[in-house]
Enzyme design. Structure first.
Site, PDB file in Angstrom:
ATOM      1  N   HIS A  59       0.832  -1.189   0.000  1.00  0.00           N
ATOM      2  CA  HIS A  59       0.000   0.000   0.000  1.00  0.00           C
ATOM      3  C   HIS A  59       0.876   1.250   0.000  1.00  0.00           C
ATOM      4  O   HIS A  59       2.053   1.225   0.374  1.00  0.00           O
ATOM      5  CB  HIS A  59      -0.910  -0.003   1.226  1.00  0.00           C
ATOM      6  CG  HIS A  59      -1.967  -1.060   1.182  1.00  0.00           C
ATOM      7  ND1 HIS A  59      -2.964  -1.168   2.127  1.00  0.00           N
ATOM      8  CD2 HIS A  59      -2.212  -2.062   0.288  1.00  0.00           C
ATOM      9  CE1 HIS A  59      -3.752  -2.181   1.842  1.00  0.00           C
ATOM     10  NE2 HIS A  59      -3.311  -2.744   0.730  1.00  0.00           N
ATOM     11  N   GLU A  61       0.910   3.865   1.923  1.00  0.00           N
ATOM     12  CA  GLU A  61       1.425   4.278   3.226  1.00  0.00           C
ATOM     13  C   GLU A  61       2.696   3.510   3.590  1.00  0.00           C
ATOM     14  O   GLU A  61       3.682   4.089   4.062  1.00  0.00           O
ATOM     15  CB  GLU A  61       0.365   4.048   4.315  1.00  0.00           C
ATOM     16  CG  GLU A  61      -0.904   4.856   4.135  1.00  0.00           C
ATOM     17  CD  GLU A  61      -1.975   4.121   3.365  1.00  0.00           C
ATOM     18  OE1 GLU A  61      -3.161   4.342   3.667  1.00  0.00           O
ATOM     19  OE2 GLU A  61      -1.646   3.326   2.454  1.00  0.00           O
ATOM     20  N   CYS A  84      -6.454   1.978   5.571  1.00  0.00           N
ATOM     21  CA  CYS A  84      -7.149   0.753   5.981  1.00  0.00           C
ATOM     22  C   CYS A  84      -6.848   0.456   7.450  1.00  0.00           C
ATOM     23  O   CYS A  84      -5.761   0.742   7.965  1.00  0.00           O
ATOM     24  CB  CYS A  84      -6.752  -0.420   5.097  1.00  0.00           C
ATOM     25  SG  CYS A  84      -5.036  -0.943   5.222  1.00  0.00           S
ATOM     26  N   CYS A  93      -2.866  -0.266   7.664  1.00  0.00           N
ATOM     27  CA  CYS A  93      -2.006   0.910   7.467  1.00  0.00           C
ATOM     28  C   CYS A  93      -2.083   1.843   8.675  1.00  0.00           C
ATOM     29  O   CYS A  93      -1.146   2.609   8.918  1.00  0.00           O
ATOM     30  CB  CYS A  93      -2.408   1.645   6.190  1.00  0.00           C
ATOM     31  SG  CYS A  93      -1.916   0.747   4.695  1.00  0.00           S
TER      32      CYS A  93
END
Length: 366
Positions: A59, A61, A84, A93
């Site tokens: 992801h 992040e 998330c 995250c």
């Protein structure tokens, strides 16, 4: 300078626009996951950034926080989408943000995944991380139009496409009537969609490849999905002969054991599906099943019959209607002007835009 009415500063807007541009750069490349842009700022300088990786992981992040891990403590993180907060194939995250000791998180819009929706803010604030949302949300909502529809409806986002001559005719056979500009748009649509839906009639008459042939994006070619009630598909068709990655699915209602066995040996995924009272599939149920298989964005490239059925049943979220400047001189050609009229009617309360691709015209209904 921020005001009571506008809780975000000009600098906030600048950094969020950078995040939005990052997110836009990977639209259509992140599989079932949304493309998220992440910008990490400290003392008014960008110290790190990230965007959801190809096929959806890692992801944004995770990428941004790990890229410059020594400088992220005490920073402000700008995100296009709510981080998330659930365990899936990767940890939340929100955990990564907490562990990195960031000071503030600003995200643009909520994630409509039920596991995350409106939960992240509470989690981050419980760890003394100042968290705000809503920055440039009108701009960001456009990025997640498809993703949010899928999450809210538990149903695939369906895009249609057809190409006609200047007098609204289509030909049988593998004949390219549009120019290279239109062709490139078609291939962009293919890599941005996980699946491409067609009928056995189109496969047998046109023998299409149904893949993406843009340099560097061939590996993002969609899964081929064929509607073929009686398993009449030509066994020598391109999509069956070139099924090395096992990315072809056929929906059928046949008991032809011989052909079923042949197709299974060719590694074709067969989905036996019941027919309705009209002796045809309920297309809405077929699409629901395709979503359950894991194909969430679908491009429909087929002939007049299936296209008309889907327009009549209001199953298209968008439609791309290409019109060439050429006239077909074939004996066997099909008039599709009524498709154009039906699209104008179905989308009359929505939007459409005409784009000129050299001597071709593209009408995009959405």
């Amino acid at each position: 300078m921020s005001t009571r009415k506008d809780k975000f500063s000009k600098k906030d807007r600048f950094f969020m626009k950078v995040a939005i541009n990052l997110a836009k750069s990977h639209i259509g490349l992140t599989g079932t996951n949304p493309s998220v842009g992440c910008v990490v700022v400290k003392k008014n300088e960008i110290v790190s950034f990230g965007v959801t990786d190809i096929n959806g992981r890692p992801h944004a992040e995770t990428i941004a926080l790990n890229k410059n891990i020594k400088k992220v403590s005490g920073s402000t993180v700008y995100l296009t989408l709510e981080p998330c907060s659930h365990y899936g194939k990767t940890p939340p995250c929100t955990n990564a943000l907490i562990k990195s000791k960031v000071k503030k998180v600003i995200y643009s819009v909520e994630d409509h995944d039920d596991r995350t929706f409106n939960k992240s803010k509470k989690i981050l604030r419980s760890k003394k991380i100042l968290t705000k949302s809503g920055l440039l949300k009108n701009e960001t909502k456009k990025i997640y139009k498809t993703y949010n529809f899928i999450k809210k409806n538990n149903f695939p986002y369906v895009t249609g496409k057809i190409a006609t001559s200047s007098d609204f005719k289509i030909a049988r056979g593998n004949f390219q009537i549009t120019n290279d500009y239109s062709k490139n748009v078609t291939h962009q649509l293919r890599y941005k969609n996980q699946g491409i839906l067609t009928s056995y009639k189109t496969v047998n008459s046109d023998n299409p490849q149904l893949n993406c042939r843009l340099n560097g994006l061939e590996h993002l070619s969609p899964t081929k999905i064929v509607i073929d009630r009686d398993l009449k598909i030509n066994l020598n068709s391109y999509i069956l002969k070139n099924n090395s990655k096992k990315k072809t699915i056929i929906f059928h209602n046949s008991k032809n054991k011989k052909k079923i066995n042949i197709l299974k040996k060719m590694k074709i995924k067969l989905v036996y599906f019941k027919v309705e009272n009209d002796n045809y599939f309920d297309l809405k149920k077929v699409l629901k099943k395709i979503h359950g298989i894991g194909v969430h964005n679908i491009l429909v490239e087929c002939g007049k019959s299936l296209t008309q059925k889907m327009i009549t049943q209001n199953l298209f979220n968008e439609f791309y209607f290409f019109k060439s400047n050429k006239v077909l001189n074939f004996r066997y050609k099909i008039d599709v002007l009524d498709i154009k009229k039906n699209l104008n009617s179905r989308f009359k309360n929505r939007k459409f835009v005409n784009t000129y691709l050299d001597k071709n015209t593209l009408t995009h209904y959405y």
